[in-house]
Motif scaffolding. Structure first.
Motif, PDB file in Angstrom:
ATOM      1  N   VAL A  96      53.614  59.919  19.908  1.00 32.42           N
ATOM      2  CA  VAL A  96      52.584  59.321  19.057  1.00 32.42           C
ATOM      3  C   VAL A  96      53.122  58.075  18.363  1.00 32.42           C
ATOM      4  O   VAL A  96      54.301  57.992  18.023  1.00 32.42           O
ATOM      5  CB  VAL A  96      52.043  60.314  18.001  1.00 32.42           C
ATOM      6  N   ARG A  97      52.226  57.117  18.196  1.00 30.71           N
ATOM      7  CA  ARG A  97      52.582  55.859  17.543  1.00 30.71           C
ATOM      8  C   ARG A  97      51.406  55.422  16.678  1.00 30.71           C
ATOM      9  O   ARG A  97      50.251  55.420  17.132  1.00 30.71           O
ATOM     10  CB  ARG A  97      52.902  54.806  18.605  1.00 30.71           C
ATOM     11  N   LEU A  98      51.699  55.077  15.426  1.00 30.60           N
ATOM     12  CA  LEU A  98      50.665  54.633  14.494  1.00 30.60           C
ATOM     13  C   LEU A  98      50.119  53.286  14.929  1.00 30.60           C
ATOM     14  O   LEU A  98      50.875  52.375  15.283  1.00 30.60           O
ATOM     15  CB  LEU A  98      51.246  54.521  13.078  1.00 30.60           C
ATOM     16  N   ARG A  99      48.806  53.146  14.905  1.00 26.26           N
ATOM     17  CA  ARG A  99      48.145  51.860  15.174  1.00 26.26           C
ATOM     18  C   ARG A  99      48.065  51.111  13.843  1.00 26.26           C
ATOM     19  O   ARG A  99      47.123  51.293  13.070  1.00 26.26           O
ATOM     20  CB  ARG A  99      46.743  52.087  15.727  1.00 26.26           C
ATOM     21  N   ILE A 100      49.058  50.293  13.575  1.00 28.63           N
ATOM     22  CA  ILE A 100      49.127  49.572  12.302  1.00 28.63           C
ATOM     23  C   ILE A 100      47.903  48.684  12.110  1.00 28.63           C
ATOM     24  O   ILE A 100      47.394  48.541  10.998  1.00 28.63           O
ATOM     25  CB  ILE A 100      50.435  48.767  12.220  1.00 28.63           C
ATOM     26  N   ASP A 101      47.395  48.119  13.204  1.00 32.31           N
ATOM     27  CA  ASP A 101      46.242  47.223  13.105  1.00 32.31           C
ATOM     28  C   ASP A 101      44.940  47.949  12.761  1.00 32.31           C
ATOM     29  O   ASP A 101      43.945  47.321  12.446  1.00 32.31           O
ATOM     30  CB  ASP A 101      46.076  46.428  14.401  1.00 32.31           C
ATOM     31  N   GLN A 102      44.962  49.277  12.804  1.00 26.64           N
ATOM     32  CA  GLN A 102      43.766  50.044  12.456  1.00 26.64           C
ATOM     33  C   GLN A 102      43.924  50.814  11.140  1.00 26.64           C
ATOM     34  O   GLN A 102      43.065  51.615  10.772  1.00 26.64           O
ATOM     35  CB  GLN A 102      43.404  51.002  13.588  1.00 26.64           C
ATOM     36  N   TYR A 103      45.020  50.564  10.434  1.00 30.37           N
ATOM     37  CA  TYR A 103      45.268  51.230   9.152  1.00 30.37           C
ATOM     38  C   TYR A 103      44.289  50.712   8.106  1.00 30.37           C
ATOM     39  O   TYR A 103      44.044  49.513   7.999  1.00 30.37           O
ATOM     40  CB  TYR A 103      46.711  50.942   8.710  1.00 30.37           C
ATOM     41  N   GLU A 104      43.724  51.630   7.339  1.00 32.09           N
ATOM     42  CA  GLU A 104      42.835  51.261   6.237  1.00 32.09           C
ATOM     43  C   GLU A 104      43.247  52.032   5.001  1.00 32.09           C
ATOM     44  O   GLU A 104      43.656  53.192   5.095  1.00 32.09           O
ATOM     45  CB  GLU A 104      41.380  51.615   6.570  1.00 32.09           C
ATOM     46  N   ASN A 105      43.134  51.374   3.852  1.00 31.84           N
ATOM     47  CA  ASN A 105      43.355  52.089   2.596  1.00 31.84           C
ATOM     48  C   ASN A 105      42.535  51.458   1.496  1.00 31.84           C
ATOM     49  O   ASN A 105      42.159  50.297   1.575  1.00 31.84           O
ATOM     50  CB  ASN A 105      44.840  52.161   2.233  1.00 31.84           C
ATOM     51  N   GLN A 106      42.252  52.241   0.504  1.00 26.67           N
ATOM     52  CA  GLN A 106      41.596  51.747  -0.702  1.00 26.67           C
ATOM     53  C   GLN A 106      41.876  52.711  -1.838  1.00 26.67           C
ATOM     54  O   GLN A 106      42.144  53.889  -1.617  1.00 26.67           O
ATOM     55  CB  GLN A 106      40.094  51.557  -0.501  1.00 26.67           C
ATOM     56  N   ILE A 107      41.832  52.175  -3.034  1.00 27.50           N
ATOM     57  CA  ILE A 107      41.962  52.999  -4.241  1.00 27.50           C
ATOM     58  C   ILE A 107      40.736  52.718  -5.099  1.00 27.50           C
ATOM     59  O   ILE A 107      40.422  51.566  -5.384  1.00 27.50           O
ATOM     60  CB  ILE A 107      43.247  52.667  -5.021  1.00 27.50           C
ATOM     61  N   ILE A 108      40.058  53.797  -5.460  1.00 26.10           N
ATOM     62  CA  ILE A 108      38.872  53.660  -6.305  1.00 26.10           C
ATOM     63  C   ILE A 108      39.071  54.487  -7.573  1.00 26.10           C
ATOM     64  O   ILE A 108      39.882  55.406  -7.599  1.00 26.10           O
ATOM     65  CB  ILE A 108      37.584  54.105  -5.582  1.00 26.10           C
ATOM     66  N   GLN A 109      38.329  54.136  -8.600  1.00 29.03           N
ATOM     67  CA  GLN A 109      38.310  54.978  -9.793  1.00 29.03           C
ATOM     68  C   GLN A 109      37.158  55.956  -9.634  1.00 29.03           C
ATOM     69  O   GLN A 109      36.026  55.567  -9.360  1.00 29.03           O
ATOM     70  CB  GLN A 109      38.168  54.142 -11.050  1.00 29.03           C
ATOM     71  N   ASP A 110      37.482  57.218  -9.792  1.00 24.56           N
ATOM     72  CA  ASP A 110      36.525  58.297  -9.615  1.00 24.56           C
ATOM     73  C   ASP A 110      36.192  58.867 -10.991  1.00 24.56           C
ATOM     74  O   ASP A 110      37.089  59.267 -11.731  1.00 24.56           O
ATOM     75  CB  ASP A 110      37.154  59.368  -8.717  1.00 24.56           C
ATOM     76  N   GLY A 121      43.113  57.437  -4.037  1.00 24.35           N
ATOM     77  CA  GLY A 121      43.557  56.623  -2.911  1.00 24.35           C
ATOM     78  C   GLY A 121      43.130  57.284  -1.609  1.00 24.35           C
ATOM     79  O   GLY A 121      43.292  58.492  -1.440  1.00 24.35           O
ATOM     80  N   MET A 122      42.605  56.470  -0.692  1.00 26.33           N
ATOM     81  CA  MET A 122      42.142  56.977   0.604  1.00 26.33           C
ATOM     82  C   MET A 122      42.768  56.159   1.716  1.00 26.33           C
ATOM     83  O   MET A 122      42.677  54.931   1.702  1.00 26.33           O
ATOM     84  CB  MET A 122      40.615  56.889   0.671  1.00 26.33           C
ATOM     85  N   MET A 123      43.404  56.842   2.649  1.00 32.80           N
ATOM     86  CA  MET A 123      44.018  56.188   3.797  1.00 32.80           C
ATOM     87  C   MET A 123      43.425  56.745   5.092  1.00 32.80           C
ATOM     88  O   MET A 123      43.183  57.946   5.191  1.00 32.80           O
ATOM     89  CB  MET A 123      45.524  56.473   3.866  1.00 32.80           C
ATOM     90  N   THR A 124      43.268  55.867   6.057  1.00 28.28           N
ATOM     91  CA  THR A 124      42.920  56.269   7.406  1.00 28.28           C
ATOM     92  C   THR A 124      44.065  55.835   8.310  1.00 28.28           C
ATOM     93  O   THR A 124      44.405  54.646   8.354  1.00 28.28           O
ATOM     94  CB  THR A 124      41.607  55.614   7.866  1.00 28.28           C
ATOM     95  N   LEU A 125      44.674  56.814   8.975  1.00 28.05           N
ATOM     96  CA  LEU A 125      45.794  56.577   9.877  1.00 28.05           C
ATOM     97  C   LEU A 125      45.348  56.885  11.284  1.00 28.05           C
ATOM     98  O   LEU A 125      44.842  57.978  11.562  1.00 28.05           O
ATOM     99  CB  LEU A 125      46.979  57.469   9.495  1.00 28.05           C
ATOM    100  N   VAL A 126      45.512  55.930  12.195  1.00 28.46           N
ATOM    101  CA  VAL A 126      45.108  56.100  13.584  1.00 28.46           C
ATOM    102  C   VAL A 126      46.366  56.105  14.446  1.00 28.46           C
ATOM    103  O   VAL A 126      47.146  55.156  14.408  1.00 28.46           O
ATOM    104  CB  VAL A 126      44.151  54.976  14.042  1.00 28.46           C
ATOM    105  N   PHE A 127      46.540  57.177  15.205  1.00 29.95           N
ATOM    106  CA  PHE A 127      47.704  57.332  16.074  1.00 29.95           C
ATOM    107  C   PHE A 127      47.285  57.275  17.531  1.00 29.95           C
ATOM    108  O   PHE A 127      46.280  57.898  17.913  1.00 29.95           O
ATOM    109  CB  PHE A 127      48.396  58.684  15.822  1.00 29.95           C
ATOM    110  N   ASN A 128      48.042  56.556  18.345  1.00 32.75           N
ATOM    111  CA  ASN A 128      47.854  56.584  19.799  1.00 32.75           C
ATOM    112  C   ASN A 128      48.647  57.746  20.368  1.00 32.75           C
ATOM    113  O   ASN A 128      49.777  58.001  19.957  1.00 32.75           O
ATOM    114  CB  ASN A 128      48.377  55.296  20.443  1.00 32.75           C
ATOM    115  N   LEU A 129      48.048  58.418  21.323  1.00 34.45           N
ATOM    116  CA  LEU A 129      48.727  59.491  22.045  1.00 34.45           C
ATOM    117  C   LEU A 129      49.109  58.982  23.429  1.00 34.45           C
ATOM    118  O   LEU A 129      48.328  58.298  24.074  1.00 34.45           O
ATOM    119  CB  LEU A 129      47.788  60.694  22.240  1.00 34.45           C
ATOM    120  N   SER A 130      50.300  59.314  23.851  1.00 35.68           N
ATOM    121  CA  SER A 130      50.684  58.971  25.236  1.00 35.68           C
ATOM    122  C   SER A 130      51.691  59.964  25.749  1.00 35.68           C
ATOM    123  O   SER A 130      52.158  60.821  25.050  1.00 35.68           O
ATOM    124  CB  SER A 130      51.243  57.555  25.311  1.00 35.68           C
TER     125      SER A 130
END
Length: 130
Positions: A96-110, A121-130
């Motif tokens: 597995v390898r992280l797709r850095i170009d598809q990484y998203e994050n944000q921090i909001i006040q709740d 804080g919310m992160m979306t991590l996308v990994f390629n499988l091979s």
């Protein structure tokens, strides 16, 4: 073990090894979770079937929750997990390898809890499988 569970366990272990209080569910009120904490949330498989193998991507959502005073710490924790996930790794029979170009994050006040301001804080991590 399935690729989505391997990724879930991998991120969970990264968080624990970093010394972060880590949950696989949003803590219940009676658990008295200390802030900040990490929540390893949903994991989605986006398979691509080839002639010889199943490849594709795994999308993992990771949340970091902090109190109103811990925005900087939430940001640092998110960055730390992201940096550690950048290393390509073999999990079981899957590389597995992280797709850095598809990484998203944000921090909001709740403010969903009465008389309380939280940093979420919310992160979306996308990994390629091979």
């Amino acid at each position: 073990m399935t690729p989505d569970q391997l990724i879930f366990d991998y991120i969970y272990q990264i968080s624990l090894n970093s010394g972060y209080t880590t949950y696989d569910h949003l803590p219940l009120e009676n658990e008295n979770a200390p802030y900040p904490f990490v929540l390893i949330g949903s994991v989605q498989t986006l398979p691509v079937v080839t002639k010889n193998a199943v490849q594709g991507q795994i999308v993992a959502n990771v949340d970091v929750w902090g109190d109103g005073e811990s925005r900087f710490e939430v940001s640092q924790m998110m960055n730390d997990i992201f940096i550690q996930c950048m290393q390509p790794v073999r999990l079981g029979d899957t590389f597995v390898r992280l797709r850095i170009d598809q990484y998203e994050n944000q921090i909001i006040q709740d403010t969903s809890v009465p008389n309380t301001v939280l940093n979420h804080g919310m992160m979306t991590l996308v990994f390629n499988l091979s």
